[in-house]
Design a protein around this motif. Structure first.
Motif, PDB file in Angstrom:
ATOM      1  N   LEU A 186       1.795  11.748 -10.142  1.00 17.12           N
ATOM      2  CA  LEU A 186       0.942  12.939 -10.112  1.00 17.12           C
ATOM      3  C   LEU A 186       1.761  14.221  -9.984  1.00 17.12           C
ATOM      4  CD1 LEU A 186      -1.980  11.675  -7.835  1.00 17.12           C
ATOM      5  CD2 LEU A 186      -2.061  12.103 -10.300  1.00 17.12           C
ATOM      6  N   ILE A 187       2.845  14.165  -9.216  1.00 17.29           N
ATOM      7  CA  ILE A 187       3.683  15.355  -9.041  1.00 17.29           C
ATOM      8  C   ILE A 187       4.495  15.639 -10.299  1.00 17.29           C
ATOM      9  CG2 ILE A 187       5.623  16.329  -7.758  1.00 17.29           C
ATOM     10  CD1 ILE A 187       4.588  14.750  -5.302  1.00 17.29           C
ATOM     11  N   SER A 245       5.881  13.116   3.189  1.00 18.69           N
ATOM     12  CA  SER A 245       7.157  13.658   2.708  1.00 18.69           C
ATOM     13  C   SER A 245       8.326  12.786   3.131  1.00 18.69           C
ATOM     14  CB  SER A 245       7.346  15.079   3.238  1.00 18.69           C
ATOM     15  OG  SER A 245       6.334  15.942   2.752  1.00 18.69           O
ATOM     16  N   PHE A 246       8.295  12.297   4.379  1.00 17.89           N
ATOM     17  CA  PHE A 246       9.370  11.439   4.875  1.00 17.89           C
ATOM     18  C   PHE A 246       9.445  10.147   4.066  1.00 17.89           C
ATOM     19  CE2 PHE A 246      10.753   7.919   7.578  1.00 17.89           C
ATOM     20  CZ  PHE A 246      12.000   8.368   7.993  1.00 17.89           C
ATOM     21  N   ALA A 247       8.280   9.504   3.850  1.00 15.57           N
ATOM     22  CA  ALA A 247       8.251   8.241   3.110  1.00 15.57           C
ATOM     23  C   ALA A 247       8.663   8.442   1.661  1.00 15.57           C
ATOM     24  CB  ALA A 247       6.843   7.640   3.184  1.00 15.57           C
ATOM     25  N   PHE A 248       8.251   9.548   1.069  1.00 14.02           N
ATOM     26  CA  PHE A 248       8.582   9.844  -0.327  1.00 14.02           C
ATOM     27  C   PHE A 248      10.099  10.025  -0.485  1.00 14.02           C
ATOM     28  CE2 PHE A 248       9.076  12.227  -4.188  1.00 14.02           C
ATOM     29  CZ  PHE A 248       8.019  11.846  -5.008  1.00 14.02           C
ATOM     30  N   LYS A 249      10.694  10.805   0.415  1.00 16.66           N
ATOM     31  CA  LYS A 249      12.131  11.060   0.316  1.00 16.66           C
ATOM     32  C   LYS A 249      12.933   9.785   0.555  1.00 16.66           C
ATOM     33  CE  LYS A 249      15.787  14.143   1.939  1.00 16.66           C
ATOM     34  NZ  LYS A 249      16.133  15.297   2.807  1.00 16.66           N
ATOM     35  N   LYS A 250      12.462   8.954   1.476  1.00 18.17           N
ATOM     36  CA  LYS A 250      13.151   7.694   1.761  1.00 18.17           C
ATOM     37  C   LYS A 250      13.136   6.776   0.542  1.00 18.17           C
ATOM     38  CE  LYS A 250      13.240   3.886   5.094  1.00 18.17           C
ATOM     39  NZ  LYS A 250      12.596   3.291   6.290  1.00 18.17           N
ATOM     40  N   THR A 251      12.038   6.823  -0.226  1.00 18.69           N
ATOM     41  CA  THR A 251      11.900   5.954  -1.396  1.00 18.69           C
ATOM     42  C   THR A 251      12.608   6.513  -2.624  1.00 18.69           C
ATOM     43  OG1 THR A 251       9.781   5.103  -0.601  1.00 18.69           O
ATOM     44  CG2 THR A 251      10.234   4.851  -2.949  1.00 18.69           C
ATOM     45  N   TYR A 252      12.455   7.815  -2.870  1.00 15.73           N
ATOM     46  CA  TYR A 252      12.957   8.412  -4.109  1.00 15.73           C
ATOM     47  C   TYR A 252      14.227   9.249  -3.907  1.00 15.73           C
ATOM     48  CZ  TYR A 252       8.615   6.817  -6.195  1.00 15.73           C
ATOM     49  OH  TYR A 252       7.592   6.030  -6.652  1.00 15.73           O
ATOM     50  N   GLY A 253      14.666   9.418  -2.661  1.00 15.83           N
ATOM     51  CA  GLY A 253      15.922  10.131  -2.416  1.00 15.83           C
ATOM     52  C   GLY A 253      15.821  11.626  -2.517  1.00 15.83           C
ATOM     53  N   VAL A 254      14.606  12.149  -2.673  1.00 16.08           N
ATOM     54  CA  VAL A 254      14.416  13.590  -2.794  1.00 16.08           C
ATOM     55  C   VAL A 254      13.045  13.930  -2.246  1.00 16.08           C
ATOM     56  CG1 VAL A 254      13.469  13.383  -5.137  1.00 16.08           C
ATOM     57  CG2 VAL A 254      14.485  15.555  -4.385  1.00 16.08           C
ATOM     58  N   ALA A 255      12.908  15.104  -1.636  1.00 12.47           N
ATOM     59  CA  ALA A 255      11.611  15.528  -1.100  1.00 12.47           C
ATOM     60  C   ALA A 255      10.608  15.728  -2.240  1.00 12.47           C
ATOM     61  CB  ALA A 255      11.769  16.825  -0.315  1.00 12.47           C
ATOM     62  N   PRO A 256       9.340  15.450  -2.022  1.00  6.16           N
ATOM     63  CA  PRO A 256       8.338  15.599  -3.088  1.00  6.16           C
ATOM     64  C   PRO A 256       8.259  17.037  -3.621  1.00  6.16           C
ATOM     65  CG  PRO A 256       7.280  15.264  -0.950  1.00  6.16           C
ATOM     66  CD  PRO A 256       8.724  14.947  -0.772  1.00  6.16           C
ATOM     67  N   ASP A 302      -1.713  18.869  -2.410  1.00  6.76           N
ATOM     68  CA  ASP A 302      -2.890  18.527  -3.216  1.00  6.76           C
ATOM     69  C   ASP A 302      -3.262  17.055  -3.079  1.00  6.76           C
ATOM     70  OD1 ASP A 302      -3.179  21.054  -4.308  1.00  6.76           O
ATOM     71  OD2 ASP A 302      -1.946  20.610  -6.070  1.00  6.76           O
ATOM     72  N   ILE A 303      -2.256  16.212  -2.867  1.00 12.79           N
ATOM     73  CA  ILE A 303      -2.478  14.777  -3.074  1.00 12.79           C
ATOM     74  C   ILE A 303      -2.278  13.864  -1.878  1.00 12.79           C
ATOM     75  CG2 ILE A 303      -1.882  14.966  -5.524  1.00 12.79           C
ATOM     76  CD1 ILE A 303       0.855  13.745  -4.793  1.00 12.79           C
ATOM     77  N   TYR A 304      -1.633  14.317  -0.816  1.00 13.60           N
ATOM     78  CA  TYR A 304      -1.281  13.356   0.236  1.00 13.60           C
ATOM     79  C   TYR A 304      -2.515  12.729   0.899  1.00 13.60           C
ATOM     80  CZ  TYR A 304      -2.165  16.537   4.206  1.00 13.60           C
ATOM     81  OH  TYR A 304      -2.752  17.347   5.141  1.00 13.60           O
ATOM     82  N   LEU A 325       0.829  -1.205   0.000  1.00  9.64           N
ATOM     83  CA  LEU A 325       0.000   0.000   0.000  1.00  9.64           C
ATOM     84  C   LEU A 325       0.863   1.254   0.000  1.00  9.64           C
ATOM     85  CD1 LEU A 325      -2.830  -1.060   2.473  1.00  9.64           C
ATOM     86  CD2 LEU A 325      -3.162  -0.336   0.099  1.00  9.64           C
ATOM     87  N   GLN A 326       1.894   1.270   0.849  1.00  7.99           N
ATOM     88  CA  GLN A 326       2.748   2.465   0.883  1.00  7.99           C
ATOM     89  C   GLN A 326       3.472   2.650  -0.447  1.00  7.99           C
ATOM     90  OE1 GLN A 326       4.670   4.111   4.334  1.00  7.99           O
ATOM     91  NE2 GLN A 326       6.688   3.748   3.419  1.00  7.99           N
ATOM     92  N   HIS A 327       4.016   1.565  -0.988  1.00  8.95           N
ATOM     93  CA  HIS A 327       4.735   1.666  -2.258  1.00  8.95           C
ATOM     94  C   HIS A 327       3.808   2.129  -3.377  1.00  8.95           C
ATOM     95  CE1 HIS A 327       7.489   0.746  -5.539  1.00  8.95           C
ATOM     96  NE2 HIS A 327       6.514   0.078  -6.120  1.00  8.95           N
ATOM     97  N   ARG A 328       2.597   1.561  -3.433  1.00  7.45           N
ATOM     98  CA  ARG A 328       1.653   1.913  -4.510  1.00  7.45           C
ATOM     99  C   ARG A 328       1.208   3.360  -4.394  1.00  7.45           C
ATOM    100  NH1 ARG A 328      -0.247   3.271  -8.211  1.00  7.45           N
ATOM    101  NH2 ARG A 328      -1.859   2.411  -9.590  1.00  7.45           N
ATOM    102  N   ARG A 329       0.996   3.825  -3.184  1.00  6.48           N
ATOM    103  CA  ARG A 329       0.586   5.219  -2.987  1.00  6.48           C
ATOM    104  C   ARG A 329       1.709   6.180  -3.359  1.00  6.48           C
ATOM    105  NH1 ARG A 329      -2.205   3.730   2.833  1.00  6.48           N
ATOM    106  NH2 ARG A 329      -4.205   3.013   1.998  1.00  6.48           N
ATOM    107  N   LEU A 330       2.942   5.824  -2.990  1.00  6.56           N
ATOM    108  CA  LEU A 330       4.081   6.677  -3.337  1.00  6.56           C
ATOM    109  C   LEU A 330       4.326   6.687  -4.842  1.00  6.56           C
ATOM    110  CD1 LEU A 330       6.553   5.737  -0.466  1.00  6.56           C
ATOM    111  CD2 LEU A 330       5.369   7.934  -0.769  1.00  6.56           C
ATOM    112  N   GLN A 331       4.135   5.548  -5.466  1.00  6.01           N
ATOM    113  CA  GLN A 331       4.288   5.450  -6.923  1.00  6.01           C
ATOM    114  C   GLN A 331       3.296   6.373  -7.619  1.00  6.01           C
ATOM    115  OE1 GLN A 331       2.919   1.723  -8.792  1.00  6.01           O
ATOM    116  NE2 GLN A 331       4.930   1.591  -9.763  1.00  6.01           N
ATOM    117  N   GLU A 332       2.063   6.373  -7.146  1.00  3.87           N
ATOM    118  CA  GLU A 332       1.035   7.237  -7.723  1.00  3.87           C
ATOM    119  C   GLU A 332       1.353   8.710  -7.440  1.00  3.87           C
ATOM    120  OE1 GLU A 332      -2.627   7.945  -9.816  1.00  3.87           O
ATOM    121  OE2 GLU A 332      -1.238   6.262  -9.697  1.00  3.87           O
ATOM    122  N   ALA A 333       1.868   8.981  -6.244  1.00  2.00           N
ATOM    123  CA  ALA A 333       2.232  10.351  -5.880  1.00  2.00           C
ATOM    124  C   ALA A 333       3.327  10.876  -6.806  1.00  2.00           C
ATOM    125  CB  ALA A 333       2.696  10.397  -4.433  1.00  2.00           C
ATOM    126  N   HIS A 334       4.334  10.060  -7.064  1.00  2.00           N
ATOM    127  CA  HIS A 334       5.440  10.469  -7.936  1.00  2.00           C
ATOM    128  C   HIS A 334       4.922  10.804  -9.327  1.00  2.00           C
ATOM    129  CE1 HIS A 334       9.078  10.110 -10.427  1.00  2.00           C
ATOM    130  NE2 HIS A 334       9.747  10.418  -9.320  1.00  2.00           N
TER     131      HIS A 334
END
Length: 267
Positions: free
Chosen positions: A229-230, A253-264, A239-241, A218-227
């Motif tokens: 959309l942004i 923001s913490f989970a996104f940066k941990k996954t993608y290495g950069v803040a959303p 807009d999207i969290y 769930l976390q991975h799928r939500r972050l994937q969709e967030a990436h």
């Protein structure tokens, strides 16, 4: 307050908001017969969006996940009145009057009802139950809920196949359901129930299909969709969290940066 009266009071519910708008999501556990007194309600079930305007009536069906936005009118307040038709109330009504569903009624989660004078006069008759609920006899309040059922059946006889369908969700395609509903922020036992499984069976089937635990997926799928959309749609994190099932912006923001290495906000 006696338990019986408390249960009935919870079945007649008035919503009122002064704020600019209010967003949220919920699992609809019971059927609800509602009147939109003022303002606009926007409901999204993940597939379709419903715009509920002032003066309209609706029946929201149980066992659905929905997101909503409540918008007050200009310089006014959002007002809605709902009567919740619980399974216990409907079962007792079914036994007493002999109603039963004859088939599974295929329809949207939100059934918009055609205006009818009976609807308006009924909802207006509920005003004292909001103002003096503490002093109104529980038996009298029970009659008002039963009156709502009778009015719905008289104006829309086909609704008997909705109201008196007491079946629970059957076992369905888990992969398709999760890919459609991953953005709803509900507990795993809700997902399990809606896919026709116990929690243990849900987790077991989930890991067979996705090869990862439900929480991680769930976390991975939500972050994937967030990436997506942004980056592709120009959306901002604010807009999207919530739309994607995160409870607060800092966690997202913490989970996104941990996954993608950069803040959303830096995408």
């Amino acid at each position: 307050m006696p338990a019986q009266q408390k249960d009935i009071l919870q079945q007649i519910h008035h919503s009122c908001y002064f704020t600019r708008s209010r967003s949220g999501e919920q699992f609809v556990a019971e059927h609800a017969f509602s009147y939109q007194i003022a303002g606009t309600l926007i409901v999204d079930d993940g597939t379709k969006e419903y715009v509920i305007n002032e003066g309209s009536f609706r029946l929201t069906r149980r066992n659905h996940l929905v997101k909503f936005v409540k918008q007050p009118p200009p310089n006014g307040e959002f007002k809605a009145l709902s009567v919740y038709l619980t399974q216990e109330t409907l079962r007792n009504f079914s036994i007493e009057f002999g109603y039963k569903a004859e088939k599974h009624y295929q329809s949207d989660p939100v059934i918009q009802l055609q205006p009818n004078p009976l609807f308006k006069s009924y909802m207006e008759s509920l005003a004292p139950y909001q103002q003096e609920a503490h002093s109104i006899n529980a038996s009298l309040q029970t009659l008002k809920v039963r009156e709502a059922i009778l009015i719905l059946l008289q104006t829309n006889p086909q609704l008997k196949d909705v109201l008196f369908d007491f079946s629970e969700p059957g076992k369905i395609d888990l992969e398709g359901f999760m890919n459609k509903n991953f953005h709803f922020n509900v507990q795993l036992n809700r997902f399990a129930y809606l896919t026709g499984r116990s929690l243990a069976a849900f987790k077991r089937d989930f890991e067979k299909i996705f090869h990862v635990t439900p929480s991680r997926w769930l976390q991975h799928r939500r972050l994937q969709e967030a990436h997506y959309l942004i980056k592709e749609k120009g959306k901002t994190p604010t807009d999207i969290y919530l739309e994607l099932g995160f409870e607060d912006l800092s966690h997202f923001s913490f989970a996104f940066k941990k996954t993608y290495g950069v803040a959303p906000s830096k995408i």
